[in-house]
Motif scaffolding. Sequence first.
Motif, PDB file in Angstrom:
ATOM      1  N   ALA A 161       0.817  -1.215   0.000  1.00  0.00           N
ATOM      2  CA  ALA A 161       0.000   0.000   0.000  1.00  0.00           C
ATOM      3  C   ALA A 161       0.849   1.262   0.000  1.00  0.00           C
ATOM      4  N   ASN A 162       2.094   1.165   0.439  1.00  0.00           N
ATOM      5  CA  ASN A 162       2.975   2.314   0.525  1.00  0.00           C
ATOM      6  C   ASN A 162       3.483   2.690  -0.872  1.00  0.00           C
ATOM      7  N   THR A 163       3.294   3.941  -1.259  1.00  0.00           N
ATOM      8  CA  THR A 163       3.710   4.411  -2.583  1.00  0.00           C
ATOM      9  C   THR A 163       5.180   4.134  -2.856  1.00  0.00           C
ATOM     10  N   ASP A 164       6.023   4.265  -1.847  1.00  0.00           N
ATOM     11  CA  ASP A 164       7.454   4.037  -2.047  1.00  0.00           C
ATOM     12  C   ASP A 164       7.765   2.593  -2.433  1.00  0.00           C
ATOM     13  N   GLU A 165       6.857   1.677  -2.173  1.00  0.00           N
ATOM     14  CA  GLU A 165       7.041   0.281  -2.546  1.00  0.00           C
ATOM     15  C   GLU A 165       6.637   0.015  -3.993  1.00  0.00           C
ATOM     16  N   HIS A 166       5.965   0.953  -4.623  1.00  0.00           N
ATOM     17  CA  HIS A 166       5.540   0.806  -6.014  1.00  0.00           C
ATOM     18  C   HIS A 166       6.680   1.217  -6.929  1.00  0.00           C
ATOM     19  N   GLU A 167       6.819   0.533  -8.042  1.00  0.00           N
ATOM     20  CA  GLU A 167       7.938   0.785  -8.962  1.00  0.00           C
ATOM     21  C   GLU A 167       7.909   2.209  -9.495  1.00  0.00           C
ATOM     22  N   LEU A 168       9.033   2.904  -9.376  1.00  0.00           N
ATOM     23  CA  LEU A 168       9.176   4.256  -9.918  1.00  0.00           C
ATOM     24  C   LEU A 168       9.568   4.135 -11.388  1.00  0.00           C
ATOM     25  N   ILE A 169       8.719   4.605 -12.281  1.00  0.00           N
ATOM     26  CA  ILE A 169       8.960   4.508 -13.715  1.00  0.00           C
ATOM     27  C   ILE A 169       9.713   5.722 -14.229  1.00  0.00           C
ATOM     28  N   SER A 170       9.356   6.905 -13.745  1.00  0.00           N
ATOM     29  CA  SER A 170       9.986   8.120 -14.245  1.00  0.00           C
ATOM     30  C   SER A 170      10.093   9.171 -13.152  1.00  0.00           C
ATOM     31  N   ASN A 171      11.175   9.936 -13.214  1.00  0.00           N
ATOM     32  CA  ASN A 171      11.491  11.065 -12.346  1.00  0.00           C
ATOM     33  C   ASN A 171      12.127  10.659 -11.025  1.00  0.00           C
ATOM     34  N   PRO A 172      13.229   9.917 -11.075  1.00  0.00           N
ATOM     35  CA  PRO A 172      13.904   9.539  -9.830  1.00  0.00           C
ATOM     36  C   PRO A 172      14.529  10.717  -9.089  1.00  0.00           C
ATOM     37  N   ASN A 173      14.804  11.823  -9.779  1.00  0.00           N
ATOM     38  CA  ASN A 173      15.441  12.979  -9.152  1.00  0.00           C
ATOM     39  C   ASN A 173      14.449  14.048  -8.711  1.00  0.00           C
ATOM     40  N   ASN A 174      13.166  13.789  -8.929  1.00  0.00           N
ATOM     41  CA  ASN A 174      12.099  14.707  -8.507  1.00  0.00           C
ATOM     42  C   ASN A 174      12.249  16.095  -9.115  1.00  0.00           C
ATOM     43  N   ASP A 175      12.673  16.162 -10.376  1.00  0.00           N
ATOM     44  CA  ASP A 175      12.860  17.455 -11.036  1.00  0.00           C
ATOM     45  C   ASP A 175      12.167  17.527 -12.391  1.00  0.00           C
ATOM     46  N   THR A 176      11.231  16.622 -12.639  1.00  0.00           N
ATOM     47  CA  THR A 176      10.595  16.518 -13.948  1.00  0.00           C
ATOM     48  C   THR A 176       9.085  16.391 -13.778  1.00  0.00           C
ATOM     49  N   SER A 177       8.366  16.909 -14.739  1.00  0.00           N
ATOM     50  CA  SER A 177       6.924  16.710 -14.780  1.00  0.00           C
ATOM     51  C   SER A 177       6.615  15.542 -15.701  1.00  0.00           C
ATOM     52  N   VAL A 178       5.873  14.591 -15.184  1.00  0.00           N
ATOM     53  CA  VAL A 178       5.435  13.424 -15.944  1.00  0.00           C
ATOM     54  C   VAL A 178       3.912  13.451 -15.935  1.00  0.00           C
ATOM     55  N   ILE A 179       3.299  13.369 -17.104  1.00  0.00           N
ATOM     56  CA  ILE A 179       1.840  13.456 -17.199  1.00  0.00           C
ATOM     57  C   ILE A 179       1.314  12.455 -18.224  1.00  0.00           C
ATOM     58  N   GLN A 180       0.034  12.265 -18.224  1.00  0.00           N
ATOM     59  CA  GLN A 180      -0.725  11.518 -19.230  1.00  0.00           C
ATOM     60  C   GLN A 180      -0.200  10.104 -19.513  1.00  0.00           C
ATOM     61  N   PRO A 181      -0.146   9.246 -18.494  1.00  0.00           N
ATOM     62  CA  PRO A 181       0.246   7.865 -18.777  1.00  0.00           C
ATOM     63  C   PRO A 181      -0.830   7.173 -19.613  1.00  0.00           C
TER      64      PRO A 181
ATOM     65  N   ASN B 286       7.646  15.524 -24.288  1.00  0.00           N
ATOM     66  CA  ASN B 286       7.839  14.553 -25.363  1.00  0.00           C
ATOM     67  C   ASN B 286       7.321  13.197 -24.910  1.00  0.00           C
ATOM     68  N   ILE B 287       7.041  12.324 -25.867  1.00  0.00           N
ATOM     69  CA  ILE B 287       6.521  10.988 -25.583  1.00  0.00           C
ATOM     70  C   ILE B 287       7.675  10.072 -25.165  1.00  0.00           C
ATOM     71  N   HIS B 288       7.482   9.389 -24.048  1.00  0.00           N
ATOM     72  CA  HIS B 288       8.460   8.436 -23.528  1.00  0.00           C
ATOM     73  C   HIS B 288       7.790   7.077 -23.370  1.00  0.00           C
ATOM     74  N   LYS B 289       8.604   6.038 -23.341  1.00  0.00           N
ATOM     75  CA  LYS B 289       8.107   4.683 -23.126  1.00  0.00           C
ATOM     76  C   LYS B 289       8.789   4.111 -21.891  1.00  0.00           C
ATOM     77  N   ALA B 290       8.018   3.526 -21.004  1.00  0.00           N
ATOM     78  CA  ALA B 290       8.574   2.907 -19.807  1.00  0.00           C
ATOM     79  C   ALA B 290       9.593   1.848 -20.209  1.00  0.00           C
ATOM     80  N   GLY B 291      10.733   1.883 -19.545  1.00  0.00           N
ATOM     81  CA  GLY B 291      11.790   0.925 -19.827  1.00  0.00           C
ATOM     82  C   GLY B 291      12.792   1.398 -20.857  1.00  0.00           C
ATOM     83  N   LYS B 292      12.443   2.415 -21.628  1.00  0.00           N
ATOM     84  CA  LYS B 292      13.366   2.985 -22.619  1.00  0.00           C
ATOM     85  C   LYS B 292      14.143   4.086 -21.917  1.00  0.00           C
ATOM     86  N   THR B 293      15.449   3.907 -21.761  1.00  0.00           N
ATOM     87  CA  THR B 293      16.242   4.824 -20.942  1.00  0.00           C
ATOM     88  C   THR B 293      17.055   5.841 -21.737  1.00  0.00           C
TER      89      THR B 293
END
Length: 109
Positions: free
Chosen positions: A43-63, A83-90
């Motif tokens: 239930a804890n958000t920190d336990e859920h996989e972080l897909i984007s923004n590990p540095n907390n300096d980016t806006s991620v929208i519209q999954p 821009n359009i990004h894909k999860a797992g594409k680094t």
Amino acid sequence: RDFYAAPRISPDGTKLAYITWNHPNMPWDSTELRLRALDSAAANTDEHELISNPNNDTSVIQPLWHPHSGELFYLSDETGFYNIHKAGKTDGPVLKMEAEFGDKAPGWR
């Protein structure tokens, strides 16, 4: 986290992608894209996989999940433009453009 938005269930019904952020940030300032297995008891958000923004300096929208492949796509302003990004594409956006694919408007609009 203080706010949650844009919950999206994967086409196969096994995962939930969502956007989250903390006050005083706004969604166009800094958000995270997180992924949770729906059969998980975490239930804890920190336990859920972080897909984007590990540095907390980016806006991620519209999954959005691709309806056939099940891949997760989203908009991120890490390059200075949404821009359009894909999860797992680094290695950056799917199609890098010096133009907005999205809108900085809040997701509740």
